[in-house]
Design an enzyme around this catalytic site. Structure first.
Site, PDB file in Angstrom:
ATOM      1  N   CYS A 151       0.912  -1.251   0.066  1.00  0.00           N
ATOM      2  CA  CYS A 151      -0.045   0.028  -0.085  1.00  0.00           C
ATOM      3  C   CYS A 151       0.827   1.238   0.116  1.00  0.00           C
ATOM      4  CB  CYS A 151      -1.058  -0.109   1.116  1.00  0.00           C
ATOM      5  SG  CYS A 151      -2.235  -1.269   0.996  1.00  0.00           S
TER       6      CYS A 151
ATOM      7  N   GLU B 107      -0.810  -9.584   4.674  1.00  0.00           N
ATOM      8  CA  GLU B 107      -0.340 -10.007   6.166  1.00  0.00           C
ATOM      9  C   GLU B 107      -1.836 -10.207   7.097  1.00  0.00           C
ATOM     10  OE1 GLU B 107      -0.117  -7.133   4.906  1.00  0.00           O
ATOM     11  OE2 GLU B 107      -0.437  -5.516   6.176  1.00  0.00           O
TER      12      GLU B 107
ATOM     13  N   HIS C 295      -3.481  -5.932   1.598  1.00  0.00           N
ATOM     14  CA  HIS C 295      -2.626  -6.523   2.625  1.00  0.00           C
ATOM     15  C   HIS C 295      -2.598  -7.904   2.744  1.00  0.00           C
ATOM     16  CE1 HIS C 295      -2.107  -2.390   4.666  1.00  0.00           C
ATOM     17  NE2 HIS C 295      -3.287  -2.146   4.101  1.00  0.00           N
TER      18      HIS C 295
END
Ligand code: XMP
Length: 512
Positions: free
Chosen positions: A79, A172, A170
């Site tokens: 991002c 993660e 994302h």
């Protein structure tokens, strides 16, 4: 040399998660804030740039000179990190019309090692206010979603073969279905990490390191009965044996019988441990004190006094060991400094300065779950490893208002009933933390034919991952009913039990 991934933090709420996921691949990593990047050493195999709540378009946007990283190792910008690369290379980044937040479907995925073994479509989690409208020259788009054209890109700085990847979602976060696969593709396949950082290898290298650092010098450590200090003690005692002196202080604010039980446990683990009964000293100083922060301060400073006094009895101590873990280190190193103090949790902050000892913190690179895994390999018994977190100031912050021995008795007895009940009903391990609070009110009740006017106990249980946020546990009604009966029937001075159904935020886990 231990291979490592460097994570550069721009302030994302998910940065710690990136580190945890990297460690799940058995690869060591460190987080450093963007404005305090360490010298890049040879063991770094790749870099991950985190997201950020900021915008690259802001005047004082956090920034680093990406040019200095290009071509040295693979880089993955998540991002903000991706937008920064696009922005610095003269692409176009602009505020997105709709804030790109939530689930999206990743599609049009190009052939690339980053997306090896990806299905044609998969769900990703997005959370960004800006978006990349136009890529710089030489940047190759790799994937899109329904709402954004550029969900992923790649470029080879200076034609070099060390790629820079940018993604606008994302990996993660668990909502990104193939997130772990993407991180594995990047960290293992593209950066070439071998993934050999396991609890066993950590134990071995840490004990070797402690042996050479501490030699034959004496070390003192304060045990608390919790996981971190116990695991730290276990590692150090394997390195220096009886030269580790452990001190376990009873300030009268522990759970019922805890002092004796934990002390016996420590002795059976072979620790060289001294139990110190300092109940009178703590409780005298706390007499008449109602303010929560004041209680914490008194307990912190009394602990330091008692600990220092005991430590001085040991001749020639050189080291003070602490069970500090990685989240504490990251928090105090973040570029904005530690987050605002809501409750002063760091109970014995002043100890190292005061005692003039060298500090050793063998766990300061580990997350809590890693400490637990390590503890299991070190044969630390389950009753310590799986124990719920317990605050340093102990029952003092669970007795609202001033503290008396009678109130401690009430809390200890009610707590014992609740905790044993959870264990008997196999609910203890499914709850992250359970506690009882003695409220500073009395209510009317009736027992037999008698009107009573007695205390209220609140029972609280929460589910959480790290204590930063928490949800109240949906314990079965029957169970709550039994606990309520047991407490009211057996704890003298209590005629009412309530259950706390607040989550954090906006409440906190403890009541003070
Ligand atoms: P709160 O109440 O802030 O608690 O939601 C989050 C976690 O921290 C523990 N806690 C403390 N731990 N000293 C500690 O060592 C403290 O002063 C303290 N206050 C809260 C709390 O038990 C929970 O696990």
């Amino acid at each position: 040399m231990q291979e490592s991934i460097l994570i550069i933090d721009f302030g994302s709420q998910y940065t710690q998660l990136i580190a945890r996921r990297t460690r799940e691949l058995n690869v060591y990593c460190e987080i450093h804030p963007y404005n305090k990047i360490p010298d890049i050493s040879e063991n770094i195999k790749g870099i991950i740039l985190s997201g950020s709540p900021k915008s690259v378009l802001e005047e004082k946007a956090p920034s680093i000179d990406l040019q200095s990283l290009y071509g040295k190792f693979p880089v993955l910008g998540i991002c903000y990190g991706a937008q920064l690369a696009a922005f610095q290379n003269k692409g176009t980044v602009s505020p997105s019309d709709t804030r790109e937040y939530g689930r999206a479907v990743l599609q049009n995925i190009g052939e690339d090692p980053l997306f090896a073994e990806f299905p044609a479509e998969s769900q990703v989690w997005m959370s960004h206010g800006d978006t990349i409208d136009k890529l710089p020259e030489n940047f190759e788009p790799l994937a899109s979603t329904e709402s954004i054209k550029i969900a992923a890109f790649k470029f080879l700085p200076n034609g070099n073969n060390q790629p820079f990847y940018g993604i606008q979602f994302h990996p993660e976060v668990t909502h990104t279905e193939e997130g772990m696969r993407l991180l594995e593709n990047f960290i293992i396949n593209i950066c070439g990490c071998k993934g050999q950082w396991t609890p066993e290898s950590f134990i071995e290298s840490t004990i070797d390191d402690l042996k050479s650092r501490l030699g034959k010098e004496k070390v003192v450590l304060g045990l608390s009965g919790g996981v971190d200090s116990t695991v730290a003690a276990s590692l150090i005692s394997r390195a220096v044996g009886k030269n580790l002196y452990c001190i376990f202080v009873d300030g009268g604010l522990l759970r019922k019988n805890e002092f004796r039980e934990v002390l016996t446990g420590y002795e059976s683990m072979g620790f060289n441990v001294t139990g110190v009964d300092a109940q009178d000293e703590f409780l005298t100083k706390l007499e008449g004190v109602s303010d929560p922060e004041e209680k914490r301060k008194i307990i912190g400073s009394t602990f330091i006094d008692v600990f220092e006094r005991e430590a001085k009895k040991i001749k020639d101590v050189v080291w003070l060991a602490q069970g500090t873990i990685y989240p504490d280190v990251i928090e105090s190193a973040s570029f904005d400094g530690p987050a605002a103090t809501i409750k002063s949790h760091h109970n014995v902050g002043g100890l190292p300065e005061k005692m003039n000892l060298k500090i050793v913190e063998p766990l300061n690179l580990l997350f809590k779950d890693e400490v637990r895994r390590l503890g299991a390999k070190l044969d630390i018994p389950d009753n310590i490893l799986k124990r719920h977190p317990f605050p340093g100031p102990g029952l003092a912050i669970r007795i609202l208002g001033d503290i008396t021995r009678e109130k401690i008795r009430i809390v200890q007895e009610a707590d014992e009933i609740f905790i044993n009940g959870l264990k008997k009903s196999n609910l203890y391990d499914s709850v992250w933390q359970a506690l009882v609070v003695l409220l500073p009110v009395q209510t009317v009740g009736v027992m037999g034919d008698e009107r009573t006017y007695e205390h209220v106990i609140c029972i609280r249980a929460v589910n959480s991952v790290d204590g930063m946020t928490a949800d109240w546990s949906k314990l079965p009604y029957e169970f709550l009913g039994e606990i309520s009966n047991d407490i009211i029937n057996n704890v003298k001075g209590v005629n009412r039990v309530v259950y706390d159904i607040s989550s954090k935020p906006p409440s906190t886990i403890e009541w003070e």
